[in-house]
Design an enzyme around this catalytic site. Structure first.
Site, short mmCIF file in Angstrom:
data_model
loop_
_atom_site.label_atom_id
_atom_site.label_comp_id
_atom_site.label_asym_id
_atom_site.label_seq_id
_atom_site.Cartn_x
_atom_site.Cartn_y
_atom_site.Cartn_z
N GLU A 181 1.04 -1.12 0.05
CA GLU A 181 0.25 0.22 -0.11
C GLU A 181 1.23 1.39 0.18
OE1 GLU A 181 -4.26 -1.14 1.95
OE2 GLU A 181 -2.63 -0.76 3.29
N CYS B 206 -11.84 2.26 5.64
CA CYS B 206 -10.96 3.74 6.15
C CYS B 206 -11.32 4.88 5.30
CB CYS B 206 -9.22 3.16 6.46
SG CYS B 206 -8.49 2.72 5.16
#
Length: 649
Positions: free
Chosen positions: A324, A408
């Protein structure tokens, strides 16, 4: 509450209550965020069991999520609820709503009831793994959750004046300050996922308590010191430190969480992109509050590395899904680009703090680029579908989803949009600055006199901005206007008289004079369609070109052309025009022109031949990247092949 601590911010954001945004671009998006996204997020948190978890009775159910995944109780649910509360707080600051406020108060009551006698708060580790609390900060997000809860408590206190949530979080922080620190018997550690650092600065500013600022500084200063905290932490659990767990692919051990060396020595953006952005935001805050020149210099080095080697044209960052985050210099793939929405949101946070710290408009330019492109791509116009990652090329198989097993991004982009008014203007020592151009108004005071400032504009579709004041009597102050670097030939006039922009500095023009209600300021920022080229070291974009107009990056979608997108070639000299189309995607400016494509012809069943294909002309239509994947499914590309013809001899 006391006044904020002494700080050296060049710009200070205006309170949300002092800003109104009511133009054609932002008003509908903010209304959708408040009336559709906010309740939708709460419904999803209820559906998956995150709200029930506050009662310390987590559901054992597996709830279907986006294709191929399901939701079980998660150790980061507290952060998702916190971001929802923070979004609600910003909404309440601008649109008081008794029902919404009662909904937040009910959550605060649950949080207070779930807080442990010693002050600790985390629903997952209280209800499910109480034996493991604060034993693995490398992976388990307790301090990360605490940070988002602090931000939510600060925002809710600022919006409503209520302090119950703030009291809970101050009690939790006092507990954590006893656990972590430099003294004997304390853990000499820091979070694996940064967030609490920037939240502690917010808490310090609100309460005036310096100990919170010092706690934030401790986490930043301790990071990267040896012996490495996560090694010591693993041994305390009876485990041997694992380089594999710390590396996450291309990153070296500890680079994944920016802990490979002390922060003041770092000069390369590495590891998980969201973690990096939150950490750098805290560093910029601390540099401002403490006058810490070494932290400021570290931020500037890291900014230079990001913007010269690691940033997508859309303002996205972090090309790799595996970690990520970051890989190697100039590695910017398009179809596999991760470019997480949260990372772009974090970049907006960092950019604003660097702007406030330095007064340099380069930071606003990138804040604007990320906001209008990668951030807005993260949420559909209906406010109910989201992108976690944001590729710059799609083969028709990439679509937004309603929820994610790690949700998120939806509340993150929602809280940013709900707080957008805080990014548009900045107070200076002697006046007001305009950072972002957006129709609406702002209220501030000059020498005790209230002043209302108005913007009228069709930005970002048009570059004309009209500015005026409403004040009872003339007042002397400085109006600072950003001159975006994408604009080659800005024009400015006051009461019809041209202003010389040759002495503009740091990306701003500063107009100091006595202002009255009769004054009119007009700023014109020409927006031609421009071709964008990338550094030749970016191998994925060799021979390709992208299109932008003003702050908006464009893409081509299969819905607008009748050939495969990889066949399109844009001649270097082709005329490109922008037209506003009110019926398309809620009203957008599109870019039109002509492109070339290889004529399919009759290949007679062969795969290869020696005769070159003939070029034919086809129409080209490009739409804003942020709005892709909102019509029929199909291909999308930001970077197009460029046709370069040899000049005649």
């Amino acid at each position: 509450m006391t006044d904020p601590l002494n700080n050296s911010l060049r710009f200070t954001p205006l309170p949300l209550q002092s800003v109104t945004l009511d133009d054609r671009f932002w008003r509908p998006r903010l209304e959708v965020n408040r009336t559709a996204t906010l309740p939708f997020l709460y419904e999803q948190l209820e559906r998956v069991g995150a709200i029930d978890a506050l009662d310390l009775r987590p559901r054992p159910l597996r709830v279907p999520c986006h294709p191929g995944s399901a939701v079980t109780p998660q150790m980061w649910w507290d952060s998702d609820i916190a971001k929802w509360i923070e979004t609600a707080a910003y909404a309440l600051a601008t649109h008081p709503d008794a029902a919404l406020e009662a909904q937040v108060d009910a959550l605060v009551e649950k949080i207070a009831a779930a807080q442990q006698p010693d002050g600790y708060f985390n629903t997952f580790f209280t209800a499910i793994e109480s034996q493991n609390r604060l034993t693995n900060e490398r992976d388990w997000h307790e301090l990360y959750n605490a940070g988002h809860l602090i931000e939510a408590a600060v925002a809710y206190t600022q919006a409503t004046g209520k302090t119950a949530f703030l009291d809970v979080m101050e009690r939790y922080i006092r507990f954590l300050m006893g656990v972590y620190g430099p003294h004997p018997g304390q853990k000499h550690g820091y979070p694996g996922h940064e967030e609490i650092e920037l939240a502690l600065v917010k808490l310090s500013r609100l309460t005036g308590k310096r100990e919170y600022l010092e706690f934030a500084r401790y986490f930043v200063d301790e990071r990267g010191r040896q012996p490495y905290f996560f090694d010591e932490e693993a041994r305390a659990r009876g485990e041997e430190p694992s380089s594999e767990l710390l590396s996450h692919g291309d990153a070296l051990p500890y680079e994944y969480m920016q802990a490979h060396k002390p922060m003041r020595e770092q000069d390369k953006v590495v590891g998980h992109a969201v973690r990096a952005m939150y950490l750098y935001s805290a560093m910029a805050d601390l540099a401002a509050e403490l006058g810490d020149e070494s932290l400021r210099q570290a931020c500037e080095r890291l900014w230079a590395d990001l913007t010269s080697r690691r940033l997508y044209v859309t303002g996205g960052l972090g090309p790799s899904a595996h970690n990520e985050g970051m890989t190697t210099n100039y590695d910017l793939p398009n179809d596999t680009a991760y470019a997480e929405t949260c990372a772009a949101v974090g970049l907006v946070f960092w950019a604003q703090r660097m702007l406030n710290l330095t007064g340099d408009g380069q930071y606003t330019d990138l804040m604007e680029r990320a906001l209008y492109n990668n951030v807005l791509s993260g949420v559909a116009q209906d406010g109910r579908r989201f992108f976690y990652d944001n590729p710059l090329e799609s083969h028709g198989d990439k679509h937004r989803w309603e929820w994610h097993s790690c949700p998120c991004c939806p509340p993150n982009v929602s809280r940013l949009l709900a707080s957008l008014g805080g990014y548009v203007y900045g107070r200076t020592a002697d006046g007001i600055a305009v950072h972002l151009y957006a129709g609406g108004s702002a209220r501030f005071e000059v020498e005790g006199q209230p002043v209302t400032f108005y913007q009228r504009t069709e930005y970002p579709w048009e570059g004309k901005v009209e500015l005026e004041f409403d004040l009872e009597r003339p007042a002397r102050f400085t109006l600072s206007l950003r001159l975006p670097r994408w604009c080659r030939d800005p024009k400015l006039s006051v009461n019809g008289e041209a202003v010389d922009l040759s002495d503009a500095r740091d990306g701003h023009v500063h107009l100091t004079r006595e202002w009255s209600a009769q004054d009119r300021v007009e700023l014109n920022l020409p927006m031609p369609v421009e071709r964008v080229y990338v550094h030749p070291n970016v191998r994925q974009d060799a021979g390709l070109v992208a299109l932008q107009r003003g702050p908006v990056v464009y893409c081509v979608e299969e819905a607008d052309v009748d050939v495969p997108l990889h066949q399109l070639a844009l001649p270097r000299g082709a005329d490109l025009t922008a037209t506003f189309e009110p019926e398309l995607l809620g009203g957008v400016s599109v870019v039109r022109g002509e492109a070339e494509v290889e004529e399919p012809g009759d290949w007679g069943g062969t795969l290869y031949r020696t005769a070159p294909p003939r070029q034919i002309t086809t129409s080209l239509c490009a739409v804003p990247y942020a709005l892709w994947d909102q019509r029929e499914p199909g291909e999308m590309r930001v970077w197009l092949r460029e046709e370069v013809r040899e000049a005649p001899r």
